[in-house]
Design a protein around this motif. Sequence first.
Motif, mmCIF file in Angstrom:
data_model
loop_
_atom_site.group_PDB
_atom_site.id
_atom_site.type_symbol
_atom_site.label_atom_id
_atom_site.label_comp_id
_atom_site.label_asym_id
_atom_site.label_seq_id
_atom_site.Cartn_x
_atom_site.Cartn_y
_atom_site.Cartn_z
ATOM 1 N N GLY A 111 41.445 -64.272 -37.403
ATOM 2 C CA GLY A 111 41.568 -65.296 -36.361
ATOM 3 C C GLY A 111 41.074 -64.827 -34.998
ATOM 4 N N ARG A 112 40.637 -63.586 -34.900
ATOM 5 C CA ARG A 112 40.275 -63.011 -33.601
ATOM 6 C C ARG A 112 38.815 -62.576 -33.621
ATOM 7 N NH1 ARG A 112 45.079 -59.934 -30.926
ATOM 8 N NH2 ARG A 112 46.854 -61.221 -31.534
ATOM 9 N N ALA A 113 38.136 -62.699 -32.505
ATOM 10 C CA ALA A 113 36.688 -62.463 -32.522
ATOM 11 C C ALA A 113 36.190 -61.508 -31.453
ATOM 12 C CB ALA A 113 35.960 -63.808 -32.384
ATOM 13 N N THR A 114 37.081 -60.989 -30.610
ATOM 14 C CA THR A 114 36.598 -60.142 -29.516
ATOM 15 C C THR A 114 36.781 -58.659 -29.821
ATOM 16 O OG1 THR A 114 37.117 -61.859 -27.906
ATOM 17 C CG2 THR A 114 36.837 -59.629 -27.044
ATOM 18 N N LEU A 115 35.715 -57.898 -29.535
ATOM 19 C CA LEU A 115 35.780 -56.436 -29.582
ATOM 20 C C LEU A 115 35.810 -55.968 -28.132
ATOM 21 C CD1 LEU A 115 33.006 -55.921 -32.277
ATOM 22 C CD2 LEU A 115 35.493 -55.754 -32.633
ATOM 23 N N LEU A 116 36.779 -55.144 -27.808
ATOM 24 C CA LEU A 116 36.989 -54.759 -26.415
ATOM 25 C C LEU A 116 36.809 -53.254 -26.248
ATOM 26 C CD1 LEU A 116 38.047 -55.659 -23.567
ATOM 27 C CD2 LEU A 116 40.358 -55.157 -24.415
ATOM 28 N N SER A 117 36.152 -52.877 -25.152
ATOM 29 C CA SER A 117 36.049 -51.458 -24.822
ATOM 30 C C SER A 117 36.028 -51.318 -23.309
ATOM 31 C CB SER A 117 34.809 -50.836 -25.458
ATOM 32 O OG SER A 117 34.845 -49.432 -25.291
ATOM 33 N N GLU A 118 35.699 -50.092 -22.849
ATOM 34 C CA GLU A 118 35.703 -49.860 -21.409
ATOM 35 C C GLU A 118 34.287 -49.608 -20.910
ATOM 36 O OE1 GLU A 118 38.237 -46.371 -21.128
ATOM 37 O OE2 GLU A 118 36.508 -45.055 -21.337
ATOM 38 N N THR A 119 34.020 -50.030 -19.685
ATOM 39 C CA THR A 119 32.734 -49.710 -19.060
ATOM 40 C C THR A 119 32.690 -48.198 -18.842
ATOM 41 O OG1 THR A 119 33.761 -50.174 -16.932
ATOM 42 C CG2 THR A 119 32.440 -51.932 -17.879
ATOM 43 N N GLY A 120 31.489 -47.648 -18.927
ATOM 44 C CA GLY A 120 31.356 -46.203 -18.757
ATOM 45 C C GLY A 120 31.695 -45.419 -20.010
ATOM 46 N N ASN A 121 32.000 -46.124 -21.091
ATOM 47 C CA ASN A 121 32.212 -45.433 -22.364
ATOM 48 C C ASN A 121 30.886 -44.824 -22.804
ATOM 49 O OD1 ASN A 121 33.266 -44.569 -24.809
ATOM 50 N ND2 ASN A 121 34.015 -46.576 -25.450
ATOM 51 N N PHE A 122 30.919 -43.923 -23.770
ATOM 52 C CA PHE A 122 29.678 -43.381 -24.308
ATOM 53 C C PHE A 122 28.819 -44.566 -24.755
ATOM 54 C CE2 PHE A 122 26.867 -41.307 -27.292
ATOM 55 C CZ PHE A 122 26.586 -40.104 -26.652
ATOM 56 N N PRO A 123 27.560 -44.620 -24.344
ATOM 57 C CA PRO A 123 26.770 -45.847 -24.538
ATOM 58 C C PRO A 123 26.719 -46.366 -25.969
ATOM 59 C CG PRO A 123 25.626 -44.340 -23.076
ATOM 60 C CD PRO A 123 26.838 -43.607 -23.555
ATOM 61 N N THR A 124 26.605 -45.475 -26.948
ATOM 62 C CA THR A 124 26.437 -45.973 -28.318
ATOM 63 C C THR A 124 27.624 -46.838 -28.736
ATOM 64 O OG1 THR A 124 25.400 -45.251 -30.393
ATOM 65 C CG2 THR A 124 27.474 -44.171 -29.832
ATOM 66 N N ASP A 125 28.803 -46.528 -28.232
ATOM 67 C CA ASP A 125 29.993 -47.312 -28.580
ATOM 68 C C ASP A 125 29.820 -48.767 -28.131
ATOM 69 O OD1 ASP A 125 30.613 -44.422 -28.370
ATOM 70 O OD2 ASP A 125 32.638 -45.006 -28.925
ATOM 71 N N LEU A 126 29.316 -48.933 -26.906
ATOM 72 C CA LEU A 126 29.112 -50.284 -26.378
ATOM 73 C C LEU A 126 27.924 -50.961 -27.066
ATOM 74 C CD1 LEU A 126 29.678 -49.506 -22.580
ATOM 75 C CD2 LEU A 126 31.331 -50.334 -24.263
ATOM 76 N N TYR A 127 26.867 -50.186 -27.299
ATOM 77 C CA TYR A 127 25.681 -50.766 -27.945
ATOM 78 C C TYR A 127 26.041 -51.300 -29.338
ATOM 79 C CZ TYR A 127 23.054 -47.903 -24.496
ATOM 80 O OH TYR A 127 22.566 -47.311 -23.371
ATOM 81 N N MET A 128 26.872 -50.591 -30.057
ATOM 82 C CA MET A 128 27.236 -51.027 -31.406
ATOM 83 C C MET A 128 28.035 -52.332 -31.361
ATOM 84 S SD MET A 128 26.040 -49.397 -33.882
ATOM 85 C CE MET A 128 24.946 -48.012 -34.026
ATOM 86 N N MET A 129 28.890 -52.464 -30.364
ATOM 87 C CA MET A 129 29.635 -53.727 -30.211
ATOM 88 C C MET A 129 28.680 -54.880 -29.948
ATOM 89 S SD MET A 129 33.068 -52.570 -28.078
ATOM 90 C CE MET A 129 32.581 -53.659 -26.797
ATOM 91 N N HIS A 130 27.687 -54.622 -29.087
ATOM 92 C CA HIS A 130 26.726 -55.677 -28.770
ATOM 93 C C HIS A 130 25.857 -56.019 -29.979
ATOM 94 C CE1 HIS A 130 27.802 -56.366 -24.658
ATOM 95 N NE2 HIS A 130 27.887 -55.058 -24.472
ATOM 96 N N GLY A 131 25.566 -55.003 -30.779
ATOM 97 C CA GLY A 131 24.794 -55.252 -31.999
ATOM 98 C C GLY A 131 25.534 -56.201 -32.933
ATOM 99 N N LEU A 132 26.836 -55.997 -33.064
ATOM 100 C CA LEU A 132 27.634 -56.886 -33.921
ATOM 101 C C LEU A 132 27.680 -58.295 -33.343
ATOM 102 C CD1 LEU A 132 30.474 -54.531 -35.083
ATOM 103 C CD2 LEU A 132 29.333 -56.200 -36.538
ATOM 104 N N GLU A 133 27.736 -58.374 -32.018
ATOM 105 C CA GLU A 133 27.740 -59.697 -31.383
ATOM 106 C C GLU A 133 26.445 -60.446 -31.724
ATOM 107 O OE1 GLU A 133 29.252 -60.743 -27.117
ATOM 108 O OE2 GLU A 133 27.106 -60.318 -26.958
ATOM 109 N N ARG A 134 25.327 -59.750 -31.596
ATOM 110 C CA ARG A 134 24.036 -60.392 -31.902
ATOM 111 C C ARG A 134 23.946 -60.772 -33.371
ATOM 112 N NH1 ARG A 134 22.174 -56.476 -28.443
ATOM 113 N NH2 ARG A 134 21.615 -55.102 -30.159
ATOM 114 N N LEU A 135 24.355 -59.847 -34.229
ATOM 115 C CA LEU A 135 24.283 -60.077 -35.678
ATOM 116 C C LEU A 135 25.092 -61.307 -36.082
ATOM 117 C CD1 LEU A 135 23.325 -58.816 -38.405
ATOM 118 C CD2 LEU A 135 25.491 -57.563 -38.431
#
Length: 408
Positions: A111-135
């Motif tokens: 029932g939930r759709a958001t993946l949450l992280s912090e700014t300034g995290n190691f970039p790959t962590d954020l990039y992977m979240m964005h990849g899932l969003e696009r996919l």
Amino acid sequence: MIHPAALDAADPLAHFRERFALPEGTIYLDGNSLGALPKATPTAIAAVVEREWGEGLIGSWNDADWVRAPQRIGDKIAGLIGADEGEVVACDSTSVNIFKALAAALSLRSGRATLLSETGNFPTDLYMMHGLERLSGGATKARAVSPEDVLDAIDSDTAAVLLTHVHYKSGAMRDMAATTNAIQEKGALTIWDLSHSTGAVPLDLNGANADFAVGCGYKFLNGGPGAPAFIFVAKRHQAAALPALSGWFGHAAPFAFRDDYEAAPGIERFLAGTPSIVGLAGLECGIDLMREADIVAIRAKSLSLAALFEERMAQLAKAYGFERIGPDDPTKRGSHVSYRHPEAYAIVQALKVRGVVGDFRDPDVMRFGITPLYLSHADIARAVAILGEVMQSGAWDCADYKVRAAVT
Ligand SMILES: *Cc1c(COP(=O)(O)O)cnc(C)c1O
């Protein structure tokens, strides 16, 4: 004033230094980026290549137990991170394992759709979240907020929170148990990135009731460049967590070669393809060595080395404008110390030429990894003394040191 010689004489971990092959005259303060080479590794890799592969050929999948290497090594890693046997596999890169954990967490929170992280995290962590969003065509939402706002930003749509336990730049270490509890109270799952924690600080994933975790094999575990990473999935989630990278090695019966996919019952479902056997052999050497050392002693020595580093840096900081970043309380940091300086890049290059290997993180951070298995207090004192010389002589101020290499 701290006395390095006395501390080194009483160091219970001192004998580990001779188990590593480090070039003469090098003080290696970059083991948090690429761990040093254990002396056992070349022989072990040669045996896998020459004997198991060269002579055993395809039979080694069974005879040398290649097929279970990810689980066998995963079980050894489990002992270092407070997990149980059957909760960890060694495979793929950290980035790929982040993707797997994110997707699996989404499958558990339909029932939930958001993946949450912090700014300034190691970039790959954020990039992977964005990849899932696009996919997902936008059905999944990737969101990053400032580190201190993460817990408040969790809402009824948050499926999982991806956090790095020890921050790659500042070294700031989160309280895993309290943070996990706060996240789970709001109905979300935790994904811990342990890249800068495993082999550096004591960890207790199950004591913290963690859901998912990933970590890196080539940093404090000394597994070698590009060594396989690992993924942890708590036993209670394994049957329901669906792998998005549903490859044949995660199938319940890979060698039945069936058309239909059926996930393996346990942690094996998080394997995707054929394991990297030569890479795993190097990783296993690093882990075996790490398992010989007591992580509590490693942490105690890390804090002692860091205290010496800070004490010696305090004088230079005033004279040359270094600013330490991260929490002041050393027990709230992992196993590296970082300083900000406008000429950080050139200074790090000047140090390297003089045998002191640290690293630079954009835009102005000098980062020094504290690896207790192969560093002494004398090494730390000498490294800071060399930094003092580089600053006093102005040797850093040289055009050659200001040209950025491809890998910084
Ligand atoms: C080093 C590091 C990684 C590395 O990911 P790779 O896929 O191995 O390149 C990921 N996350 C964090 C926090 C790291 O420090």
